[in-house]
Write a protein that holds these residues in place. Structure first.
Motif, short mmCIF file in Angstrom:
data_model
loop_
_atom_site.label_atom_id
_atom_site.label_comp_id
_atom_site.label_asym_id
_atom_site.label_seq_id
_atom_site.Cartn_x
_atom_site.Cartn_y
_atom_site.Cartn_z
N VAL A 1 -3.68 157.05 81.88
CA VAL A 1 -3.92 157.46 80.49
C VAL A 1 -3.88 158.98 80.39
CG1 VAL A 1 -5.65 157.55 78.63
CG2 VAL A 1 -5.22 155.40 79.82
N LEU A 2 -4.57 159.64 81.31
CA LEU A 2 -4.60 161.11 81.28
C LEU A 2 -3.21 161.69 81.50
CD1 LEU A 2 -7.89 161.80 83.27
CD2 LEU A 2 -7.52 162.24 80.83
N LYS A 3 -2.50 161.09 82.44
CA LYS A 3 -1.17 161.58 82.77
C LYS A 3 -0.24 161.44 81.55
CE LYS A 3 2.64 160.14 85.61
NZ LYS A 3 3.05 159.09 86.50
N HIS A 4 -0.24 160.27 80.94
CA HIS A 4 0.70 160.03 79.85
C HIS A 4 0.27 160.70 78.55
CE1 HIS A 4 3.49 157.43 81.97
NE2 HIS A 4 2.44 156.97 82.62
N LYS A 5 -1.03 160.90 78.37
CA LYS A 5 -1.48 161.62 77.16
C LYS A 5 -0.93 163.05 77.21
CE LYS A 5 -3.48 162.90 73.43
NZ LYS A 5 -2.82 162.57 72.17
N THR A 6 -0.86 163.62 78.40
CA THR A 6 -0.35 164.98 78.53
C THR A 6 1.18 165.00 78.51
OG1 THR A 6 -2.24 165.35 79.97
CG2 THR A 6 -0.61 167.10 79.91
N GLN B 1 -14.12 151.57 73.43
CA GLN B 1 -12.89 151.99 72.73
C GLN B 1 -13.04 153.46 72.40
OE1 GLN B 1 -12.98 148.46 69.79
NE2 GLN B 1 -10.84 149.10 69.91
N LEU B 2 -12.03 154.21 72.78
CA LEU B 2 -12.08 155.66 72.55
C LEU B 2 -11.13 156.01 71.41
CD1 LEU B 2 -13.06 158.40 73.50
CD2 LEU B 2 -11.34 158.36 75.29
N ILE B 3 -11.68 156.61 70.37
CA ILE B 3 -10.87 157.02 69.22
C ILE B 3 -10.80 158.54 69.23
CG2 ILE B 3 -10.52 156.78 66.73
CD1 ILE B 3 -10.86 154.05 68.21
N GLY B 4 -9.64 159.08 69.55
CA GLY B 4 -9.51 160.53 69.71
C GLY B 4 -9.44 160.86 71.18
N SER B 5 -8.29 161.41 71.60
CA SER B 5 -8.16 161.77 73.01
C SER B 5 -7.72 163.23 73.12
CB SER B 5 -7.16 160.84 73.71
OG SER B 5 -6.03 160.62 72.89
N GLY B 6 -8.48 164.08 72.41
CA GLY B 6 -8.26 165.52 72.46
C GLY B 6 -9.12 166.12 73.56
N ASN B 7 -9.66 167.32 73.30
CA ASN B 7 -10.44 168.02 74.34
C ASN B 7 -11.62 167.20 74.84
OD1 ASN B 7 -8.89 170.44 74.18
ND2 ASN B 7 -9.85 170.83 72.20
N VAL B 8 -12.43 166.72 73.89
CA VAL B 8 -13.64 165.99 74.29
C VAL B 8 -13.27 164.61 74.85
CG1 VAL B 8 -15.91 165.16 73.58
CG2 VAL B 8 -14.97 167.19 72.49
N GLY B 9 -12.33 163.94 74.18
CA GLY B 9 -11.92 162.61 74.62
C GLY B 9 -11.40 162.61 76.05
N ARG B 10 -10.52 163.56 76.35
CA ARG B 10 -9.95 163.63 77.71
C ARG B 10 -11.02 164.01 78.74
NH1 ARG B 10 -5.94 166.31 75.02
NH2 ARG B 10 -6.55 168.27 75.97
N ILE C 1 -15.97 159.96 83.16
CA ILE C 1 -16.20 158.55 83.49
C ILE C 1 -15.59 158.23 84.86
CG2 ILE C 1 -15.57 156.17 82.83
CD1 ILE C 1 -16.01 157.02 79.89
N LYS C 2 -14.42 158.83 85.12
CA LYS C 2 -13.79 158.64 86.43
C LYS C 2 -14.66 159.28 87.52
CE LYS C 2 -9.52 160.05 87.08
NZ LYS C 2 -9.29 159.46 88.37
N GLU C 3 -15.06 160.53 87.24
CA GLU C 3 -15.84 161.31 88.22
C GLU C 3 -17.16 160.61 88.55
OE1 GLU C 3 -16.29 165.44 86.90
OE2 GLU C 3 -18.29 165.44 87.80
N LYS C 4 -17.75 159.97 87.55
CA LYS C 4 -19.10 159.41 87.74
C LYS C 4 -19.08 157.88 87.89
CE LYS C 4 -21.50 163.25 85.63
NZ LYS C 4 -22.17 163.80 86.82
N GLU C 5 -17.95 157.37 88.33
CA GLU C 5 -17.81 155.91 88.45
C GLU C 5 -18.95 155.30 89.28
OE1 GLU C 5 -13.94 154.88 89.82
OE2 GLU C 5 -14.36 152.72 89.70
N ASN C 6 -19.24 155.89 90.43
CA ASN C 6 -20.26 155.31 91.31
C ASN C 6 -21.66 155.44 90.70
OD1 ASN C 6 -18.40 154.52 93.14
ND2 ASN C 6 -18.52 156.42 94.35
#
Ligand code: NAP
Length: 337
Positions: free
Chosen positions: A56-61, A4-13, A19-24
């Motif tokens: 999530v990234l798209k809609h947060k922006t 669970q991510l609380i805060g989706s500012g600079n560090v959160g995003r 996490i996406k980049e390092k999925e593998n």
């Protein structure tokens, strides 16, 4: 692991992107991560099967309006208490009262959820309470990114010096002031160097916590509580900032030394001494190699003697990396960093 991510500012995003980049890589480390909720100050996006991070990234922006999984008014506290997860990642702003992070971290620990955070605030007001709460609930509370972003401090001391005794710690822990001092050494006066630091993104428009040594002092308090004595308070740190270092810069040039804003912690006869102050550092001291916006730490152990670590700080991605590494540590059940 459910996160669970609380805060989706600079560090959160940035963490979401990482996490996406390092999925593998995460899969190969047997720590696949599923983000089941992302909260901001107005609500929470949630999906117990894992959110689509791209969306999530798209809609947060762009705004959450067209994202059906975002519930306005569904607070972070509600999310922590009602949704299932293994780790709560707390990335709200650091404040003098410690809130809202303090309530989030307490709620997560009480729910027996592990916590990872980059937020210093809660530790300044309630270090002992939080660590005890984590211990009582048999969960991990990791906070590597609170001090010097990705520079390995807690992780390194815990895993490499288990049978040693840390006696003294000195460090350059505030990138903004180190950058400004560097510019002054190149010939700029304080105000011009500060303005340049703001333009270059090294200093926030609200810069006083940095240049008055308060940010560095907060890191000192977290380090002191972690390694020397629980109960260390910011009131007990002697703090001097860099507003009046002009003459010291001139003296440093004449004596072939460097000026550094040095954090210092030592314990003698059970007496803890903590300070943050500009100091003339001689050229053979490794702290003089910490330049620009970099950070460094010199640790003196009883047996291992002096250990020096430094890190280039280039931005928020490195802070996010430190957070990710703490999450991986929890996933790999206490393996070394
Ligand atoms: N930036 C760095 O490199 C760095 C380095 C070390 C440590 N840190 C620490 O990391 C933390 C995050 O930094 P940041 O730069 O990402 O901050 P930020 O950009 O200001 O983001 C803060 C986030 O917290 C959310 N938030 C605020 N109040 C909330 C609440 N009551 N409930 C839920 N969410 C709430 C904000 O929501 P909205 O989006 O709705 O405003 C925003 O998404 C801070 O504590 C900071 O000191 C940052």
């Amino acid at each position: 692991m459910k996160i669970q991510l609380i805060g989706s500012g600079n560090v959160g995003r940035s963490l979401i992107m990482l996490i996406k980049e390092k999925e593998n890589t995460l899969k190969s480390l047997k720590t696949p991560l599923q983000i089941v909720s992302v909260s901001d100050s107005k609500g929470t996006a949630k999906n117990d099967k894992g959110l689509d991070l791209e969306q999530v990234l798209k809609h947060k922006t762009a705004g959450w309006k067209r994202f059906s999984q975002y519930v306005k008014g569904y607070t972070a506290l509600k999310a922590i208490r009602n949704l299932e997860s293994d780790v709560v990642v707390e990335l709200t702003p650091s404040t003098p009262s410690g809130q809202p992070g303090l309530s989030h971290i307490k709620a997560a620990l009480m729910q027996k959820k592990n916590v990872v955070t980059a937020n210093k605030g809660p530790f300044i007001v309630a270090y002992e309470e939080l660590v005890s709460l984590a211990e009582r609930n048999h969960v991990r509370l990791l906070y590597e990114a609170t001090v010097a972003a990705h520079l390995p401090v807690f992780c390194m001391v815990e895993s490499c010096f288990k049978a040693d005794h840390l006696m003294h710690l000195e460090g350059i822990l505030n990138a903004t002031t180190n950058f400004i001092i560097g510019e002054m050494e190149k010939g700029r006066d304080f105000q011009t160097a500060l303005n340049y630091a703001i333009r270059e993104g090294w200093a926030e428009p609200n810069y006083s916590d940095d240049i008055d040594g308060i940010d560095a002092a907060r890191k000192v308090v977290i380090l002191a509580n972690s390694f020397f004595k629980r109960g260390a308070k910011i009131e007990n740190v002697k703090i001097e900032g860099i507003r009046k270092i002009g003459p010291m810069i001139t003296e440093a040039k004449q004596s072939h030394k460097k000026v550094k804003l040095v954090c210092n912690i030592s314990k003698k006869a059970n007496k803890l001494k903590m300070s943050v102050a500009p100091r003339l550092v001689s050229s053979d001291d490794p702290l003089t190699t910490v330049n620009g916006g970099d950070m460094g730490l010199k640790l003196t152990f009883e047996t291992s003697q002096q250990i020096f670590v430094s890190a280039q700080f280039t931005g928020v991605k490195q802070t996010a990396y430190a957070v990710l590494n703490d999450i991986i540590k929890i996933g790999s059940l206490n393996q070394a960093c």
